[in-house]
Motif scaffolding. Structure first.
Motif, PDB file in Angstrom:
ATOM      1  N   SER A 104      73.544  32.707 -11.465  1.00 38.51           N
ATOM      2  CA  SER A 104      72.672  33.218 -12.517  1.00 38.51           C
ATOM      3  C   SER A 104      71.370  32.421 -12.617  1.00 38.51           C
ATOM      4  O   SER A 104      70.410  32.865 -13.232  1.00 38.51           O
ATOM      5  CB  SER A 104      73.406  33.225 -13.855  1.00 38.51           C
ATOM      6  N   GLN A 105      71.311  31.236 -11.983  1.00 42.69           N
ATOM      7  CA  GLN A 105      70.087  30.420 -12.043  1.00 42.69           C
ATOM      8  C   GLN A 105      69.292  30.492 -10.742  1.00 42.69           C
ATOM      9  O   GLN A 105      68.173  30.005 -10.669  1.00 42.69           O
ATOM     10  CB  GLN A 105      70.434  28.936 -12.231  1.00 42.69           C
ATOM     11  N   LEU A 106      69.940  31.009  -9.696  1.00 41.72           N
ATOM     12  CA  LEU A 106      69.411  30.842  -8.333  1.00 41.72           C
ATOM     13  C   LEU A 106      68.419  31.937  -7.953  1.00 41.72           C
ATOM     14  O   LEU A 106      68.709  33.116  -8.098  1.00 41.72           O
ATOM     15  CB  LEU A 106      70.612  30.865  -7.360  1.00 41.72           C
ATOM     16  N   HIS A 107      67.244  31.504  -7.441  1.00 44.04           N
ATOM     17  CA  HIS A 107      66.254  32.492  -7.009  1.00 44.04           C
ATOM     18  C   HIS A 107      65.876  32.260  -5.558  1.00 44.04           C
ATOM     19  O   HIS A 107      64.713  32.063  -5.236  1.00 44.04           O
ATOM     20  CB  HIS A 107      65.005  32.403  -7.889  1.00 44.04           C
ATOM     21  N   THR A 108      66.853  32.221  -4.686  1.00 42.41           N
ATOM     22  CA  THR A 108      66.553  32.057  -3.263  1.00 42.41           C
ATOM     23  C   THR A 108      66.623  33.424  -2.586  1.00 42.41           C
ATOM     24  O   THR A 108      67.184  34.367  -3.133  1.00 42.41           O
ATOM     25  CB  THR A 108      67.584  31.129  -2.587  1.00 42.41           C
ATOM     26  N   GLU A 109      66.072  33.473  -1.349  1.00 43.98           N
ATOM     27  CA  GLU A 109      66.125  34.740  -0.596  1.00 43.98           C
ATOM     28  C   GLU A 109      67.529  34.961  -0.038  1.00 43.98           C
ATOM     29  O   GLU A 109      68.024  36.061  -0.008  1.00 43.98           O
ATOM     30  CB  GLU A 109      65.159  34.686   0.594  1.00 43.98           C
ATOM     31  N   TRP A 110      68.151  33.901   0.470  1.00 43.40           N
ATOM     32  CA  TRP A 110      69.456  34.072   1.113  1.00 43.40           C
ATOM     33  C   TRP A 110      70.375  32.866   0.968  1.00 43.40           C
ATOM     34  O   TRP A 110      71.585  33.023   0.968  1.00 43.40           O
ATOM     35  CB  TRP A 110      69.278  34.432   2.601  1.00 43.40           C
ATOM     36  N   ILE A 111      69.818  31.698   0.809  1.00 42.98           N
ATOM     37  CA  ILE A 111      70.683  30.514   0.751  1.00 42.98           C
ATOM     38  C   ILE A 111      71.484  30.483  -0.547  1.00 42.98           C
ATOM     39  O   ILE A 111      70.934  30.691  -1.620  1.00 42.98           O
ATOM     40  CB  ILE A 111      69.841  29.230   0.943  1.00 42.98           C
ATOM     41  N   GLY A 112      72.782  30.266  -0.424  1.00 49.51           N
ATOM     42  CA  GLY A 112      73.639  30.160  -1.604  1.00 49.51           C
ATOM     43  C   GLY A 112      74.033  31.504  -2.191  1.00 49.51           C
ATOM     44  O   GLY A 112      74.629  31.551  -3.260  1.00 49.51           O
ATOM     45  N   HIS A 113      73.703  32.594  -1.505  1.00 48.01           N
ATOM     46  CA  HIS A 113      74.108  33.897  -2.055  1.00 48.01           C
ATOM     47  C   HIS A 113      75.625  34.065  -1.974  1.00 48.01           C
ATOM     48  O   HIS A 113      76.220  34.733  -2.781  1.00 48.01           O
ATOM     49  CB  HIS A 113      73.380  35.037  -1.353  1.00 48.01           C
ATOM     50  N   ARG A 114      76.225  33.439  -0.926  1.00 49.83           N
ATOM     51  CA  ARG A 114      77.694  33.401  -0.935  1.00 49.83           C
ATOM     52  C   ARG A 114      78.119  31.988  -1.323  1.00 49.83           C
ATOM     53  O   ARG A 114      77.717  31.012  -0.689  1.00 49.83           O
ATOM     54  CB  ARG A 114      78.260  33.765   0.451  1.00 49.83           C
ATOM     55  N   ILE A 115      78.899  31.912  -2.397  1.00 51.04           N
ATOM     56  CA  ILE A 115      79.372  30.605  -2.837  1.00 51.04           C
ATOM     57  C   ILE A 115      80.888  30.587  -2.785  1.00 51.04           C
ATOM     58  O   ILE A 115      81.553  31.540  -3.223  1.00 51.04           O
ATOM     59  CB  ILE A 115      78.904  30.308  -4.287  1.00 51.04           C
ATOM     60  N   CYS A 116      81.435  29.522  -2.217  1.00 49.58           N
ATOM     61  CA  CYS A 116      82.879  29.349  -2.228  1.00 49.58           C
ATOM     62  C   CYS A 116      83.171  28.177  -3.152  1.00 49.58           C
ATOM     63  O   CYS A 116      82.834  27.034  -2.836  1.00 49.58           O
ATOM     64  CB  CYS A 116      83.341  29.081  -0.794  1.00 49.58           C
ATOM     65  N   TYR A 117      83.729  28.465  -4.323  1.00 49.12           N
ATOM     66  CA  TYR A 117      83.993  27.420  -5.318  1.00 49.12           C
ATOM     67  C   TYR A 117      85.471  27.078  -5.340  1.00 49.12           C
ATOM     68  O   TYR A 117      86.317  27.965  -5.311  1.00 49.12           O
ATOM     69  CB  TYR A 117      83.554  27.898  -6.707  1.00 49.12           C
ATOM     70  N   ARG A 118      85.775  25.798  -5.369  1.00 51.28           N
ATOM     71  CA  ARG A 118      87.168  25.354  -5.525  1.00 51.28           C
ATOM     72  C   ARG A 118      87.217  24.289  -6.608  1.00 51.28           C
ATOM     73  O   ARG A 118      86.349  23.436  -6.676  1.00 51.28           O
ATOM     74  CB  ARG A 118      87.701  24.706  -4.244  1.00 51.28           C
TER      75      ARG A 118
END
Ligand code: BTN
Length: 311
Positions: A55-69
């Protein structure tokens, strides 16, 4: 916002809205519910959940997929596993706790849950493997820029892979890769940032600190992750175009704490002293020795210390 508005906006039933509000409350979001009026978000927890970062991220592609553990052995290890399974470039691994966090040179990296950032970015750059170590420098620059822009501090870079504030370390970076001699399969950049840590273990108190300890302000980890990734993305793309650091050299050297200072180069072939002149476009640290000869020090081989201590 009223429950009705939420239903319409999200295209779901009132029961679904209510269930999700309950779920968010269980996750630590403070939401006030007033009959016939609606819901009000009073406070969000400082979590590194993927939604909080997205919800804070405004990148073109980096971090669009996040794997959280919640817990992993090491985010670098998990990122490498995901890479082997075919995960795409830009995937970000985040963990609240690492049971076997890795530092450089086989050291461990301790990360108390709920306070710091432990993240690893997976990339698949089409560059010769010998250029990979420059990406640690790109991440160092992104962390320093992200902290400075978000918090108005003056974080600096300690070449090649630490970020420091007030002369003490707030961030370490560990880059690992899987490569053939002329081809990188994938590369993972692991970044640990001391964010809201309130106490530094005694044995490292003289050389480590946290953003909270230096500023007295609690920092939203989600916002900081977003700020770092937003700084990283354009630098990374520029790096891929030129395959060197020429486009960010001036900013890097401005932020470089070693610049213009006497340093000890801990070379496996023998330690020597000199004055650092900053990095060149290949990411090597230029060190002028007493006899005025200049050596370009390659990041993979050595460590650099200030002659008076850590910086
Ligand atoms: C160092 O300064 O020695 C490097 C520390 C790198 C720590 C980070 S935390 C996230 C990622 N996962 C790891 O196991 N290590 C890196």
């Amino acid at each position: 916002m009223s429950g009705q508005e939420l239903c319409e906006h999200l295209g779901v039933s009132r029961t679904a809205v209510w269930k999700n509000i309950r779920q968010l409350q269980e996750e630590g979001y403070e939401i006030q519910a007033v009959k016939n009026k609606g819901y009000r978000l009073l406070a969000a927890p400082d979590v590194v959940l993927q939604e909080e970062v997205h919800s804070q991220l405004h990148t073109e592609w980096i971090g669009h997929r996040i794997c959280y553990r919640e817990e992993v052995d090491s985010t670098n290890t998990l990122a490498k596993q995901l890479a082997e399974e075919g995960a795409g470039a830009g995937t970000l691994v985040l963990a609240e706790k690492q049971s076997m966090g890795k530092g450089r040179r086989g050291r461990s990296w301790v990360n108390p849950p709920g306070t710091n950032i432990a993240m690893t970015l997976l990339l698949r750059p089409d560059i010769p493997p010998e250029k990979a170590s420059m990406l640690t420098l790109v991440m160092g620059l992104a962390v320093a820029r992200g902290c400075n822009q978000l918090l108005g501090v003056e974080a600096k870079i300690k070449w090649p892979n630490d970020v420091i504030l007030s002369g003490k370390k707030i961030c370490g970076i560990l880059t690992e890769m899987s490569a053939q001699v002329d081809y990188i399969n994938y590369l993972v950049i692991g970044t640990g940032i001391n964010v809201n840590l309130e106490e530094i273990p005694e044995e490292i108190r003289d050389k480590a600190t946290s953003l909270y300890l230096e500023t007295g302000v609690r920092v939203s980890r989600g916002k900081l992750i977003a700020a770092v990734l937003e700084a990283f993305e354009p630098c990374y793309e520029q790096f891929l175009r030129t395959q060197d650091l020429s486009g960010m050299l001036a900013e890097y050297n401005r932020l470089l704490v070693n610049c213009g200072r006497p340093v000890t180069v801990l070379d496996p072939g023998g330690a020597y002293e000199g004055v650092s002149r900053g990095i060149n476009s290949q990411g090597e640290l230029l060190v002028v020795r007493e006899d005025q000869t200049e050596t370009a020090v390659y990041a993979g081989e050595v460590s650099v210390r200030g002659i008076y201590g850590y910086v």
